[in-house]
Design an enzyme around this catalytic site. Structure first.
Site, PDB file in Angstrom:
ATOM      1  N   GLY A  74       0.780  -1.314  -0.034  1.00 33.26           N
ATOM      2  CA  GLY A  74      -0.029   0.008   0.046  1.00 33.26           C
ATOM      3  C   GLY A  74       1.030   1.196  -0.026  1.00 33.26           C
ATOM      4  N   THR A  75       1.802   1.309   0.648  1.00 35.10           N
ATOM      5  CA  THR A  75       2.910   2.440   0.741  1.00 35.10           C
ATOM      6  C   THR A  75       3.397   2.893  -0.779  1.00 35.10           C
ATOM      7  OG1 THR A  75       3.371   2.122   3.076  1.00 35.10           O
ATOM      8  CG2 THR A  75       4.824   3.597   1.525  1.00 35.10           C
ATOM      9  N   GLN A 182      -7.741  -0.563   3.855  1.00 38.79           N
ATOM     10  CA  GLN A 182      -8.431  -0.945   4.986  1.00 38.79           C
ATOM     11  C   GLN A 182     -10.004  -1.316   4.307  1.00 38.79           C
ATOM     12  OE1 GLN A 182      -7.511  -1.743   7.904  1.00 38.79           O
ATOM     13  NE2 GLN A 182      -5.661  -0.834   7.818  1.00 38.79           N
ATOM     14  N   SER A 202      -3.365  -3.497  -0.481  1.00 47.18           N
ATOM     15  CA  SER A 202      -2.277  -4.295   0.191  1.00 47.18           C
ATOM     16  C   SER A 202      -2.927  -5.655   0.710  1.00 47.18           C
ATOM     17  CB  SER A 202      -1.658  -3.434   1.308  1.00 47.18           C
ATOM     18  OG  SER A 202      -0.490  -4.125   1.767  1.00 47.18           O
ATOM     19  N   ALA A 203      -2.195  -6.661   0.196  1.00 45.67           N
ATOM     20  CA  ALA A 203      -2.431  -8.160   0.419  1.00 45.67           C
ATOM     21  C   ALA A 203      -2.543  -8.549   1.948  1.00 45.67           C
ATOM     22  CB  ALA A 203      -1.529  -9.003  -0.337  1.00 45.67           C
ATOM     23  N   CYS A 328       2.351   1.892  11.693  1.00 46.06           N
ATOM     24  CA  CYS A 328       3.253   2.789  11.239  1.00 46.06           C
ATOM     25  C   CYS A 328       3.906   3.710  12.202  1.00 46.06           C
ATOM     26  CB  CYS A 328       2.877   3.324   9.800  1.00 46.06           C
ATOM     27  SG  CYS A 328       2.470   1.943   8.738  1.00 46.06           S
TER      28      CYS A 328
END
Length: 389
Positions: A74-75, A182, A202-203, A328
């Protein structure tokens, strides 16, 4: 010796990889290890697996396979969307609109762009963490090139009115990006319904492996190449594909979306039971985030007179894994930027607790937390110099 009970309630941070996903990935570590860019049969097997996963991701979000680009997570996807649009459209404009409660994967790229001369508007949110679509429209100028508002907040679970925001962006000829990290597997995600030109996922947030994600880029959207090197991903994202991770992402999103109606309803009922139980049992407590427009798995509450870190340590000693906010920033001593943007004073924001549920959680898990949490808070308040009774 009796084994300590373990209750994992930090699924917003990461999720366990599902066994079906592991089984799908395993062959691509060994007998099907080929590089998808090569031409022989072993490589073609890997290439076919990557394309099958691409199709699964596209089907899950209502896009086309050729609009899905695999990333490291995702980042990277958020960085590529924000910086890529800024670079591609610099001659057209230099203004970006986002919200004050975005993930740092959006906020930090925006801050980096400001140092390069771009202008960024950080929209405020209401007490529930919702962005006002009218504020988006008011912020648009003739130099605006991108609106970036997350689909659902990772800390407080508030779901944003992204369909309306996307429509407003398009009415003004502006691209719309949403961080849906999310949202996948929590509620239906459709890029056309959202008006999303770019969407990040994101997985590891829905039963897949860490280190693998995707960026949806609507056909015709101008986005600069983020990584130079080889010609992978249609020449837009260089680097040998992480075939096992991509296969795992494809299988995980297929399972998560397929099971979503039943799973989300069960988890939402457990969430509501926990919210009621916590607010009824523990005084001087408030719910963070929207009371109804929130992720089905998110419980975020703030306790006065205590520190979130102390809550986590005591819960951990009882076998409960939770969080005070975004994973994070969990090492930071600063209060959550999300909670302070919602109007919580720092001394209240420091006492926040995030419990995020997953498919593996049971009613017994919820009852265990509700049984031990009041005692944890009472103990900390008795020790607190901030005003515990």
């Amino acid at each position: 010796m009796e084994q300590r009970r373990t209750v994992y309630m930090d699924h917003a941070a990461t999720t366990p990889v599902r066994q079906e996903v592991v089984e799908a990935m395993l062959p691509y570590f060994s007998e099907r290890f080929g590089n998808p860019s090569s031409l022989y049969a072993l490589a073609r097997e890997a290439k076919e697996a990557v394309e099958e996963a691409r199709g699964r991701v596209a089907a899950a979000i209502g896009g086309r396979p050729e609009e899905v680009f695999f990333t490291s997570g995702g980042t990277e996807s958020d960085n590529w969307a924000v910086k890529g649009v800024a670079a591609a459209l610099r001659k057209r404009g230099d203004h970006i609109i986002t919200s004050a409660i975005e993930h740092h994967a959006v906020l930090h790229p925006c801050e980096a762009l400001e140092k390069q001369g771009y202008r960024v508007t950080y929209l405020p949110v209401d007490e529930f963490g919702r962005v006002d679509p009218g504020a988006v429209e008011d912020a648009v100028t003739d130099r605006t090139i991108l609106v970036s508002v997350m689909a659902a907040n990772n800390e407080i679970g508030t779901v944003q009115p992204v369909a309306e925001i996307g429509r407003i962006a398009h009415d003004h000829g502006v691209l719309f990006h949403t961080d849906a990290v999310q949202a996948i597997g929590a509620y239906p995600v459709d890029v056309d319904g959202m008006g999303a030109d770019l969407l990040a996922l994101s997985a590891h947030k829905f039963g897949g492996p860490k280190g693998t994600g995707a960026l949806y880029i609507r056909r015709g959207t101008r986005v600069a190449t983020f990584m130079d090197g080889g010609a992978q991903e249609q020449g837009r994202r260089a680097g040998t594909e992480n075939v096992p991770g991509i296969v795992g992402l494809g299988r995980a999103i297929e399972l998560a979306v397929g099971e979503m109606p039943r799973s989300s309803a069960r988890i939402a009922a457990m969430r509501d039971r926990m919210i009621r139980g916590i607010l009824d049992a523990i005084p001087d407590t408030r719910l963070n985030g929207h009371p109804t427009e929130r992720l089905p798995n998110n419980v975020n509450v703030a306790f006065r007179y205590v520190e979130g870190e102390s809550i986590l340590l005591l819960l951990d000693s009882l076998g409960i894994a939770a969080s005070t906010g975004s994973a994070c920033t969990s090492a930071s001593l600063e209060p959550s930027h999300v909670l302070t943007a919602c109007g919580l004073p720092p001394e209240h924001a420091h006492g926040s607790l995030r419990l995020t549920l997953g498919p593996g959680n049971t009613g017994d898990d919820a009852e265990y937390v509700l049984t031990v949490l009041p005692g944890v808070i009472e103990r900390l308040r008795q020790m607190s110099p901030l005003g515990g009774r």
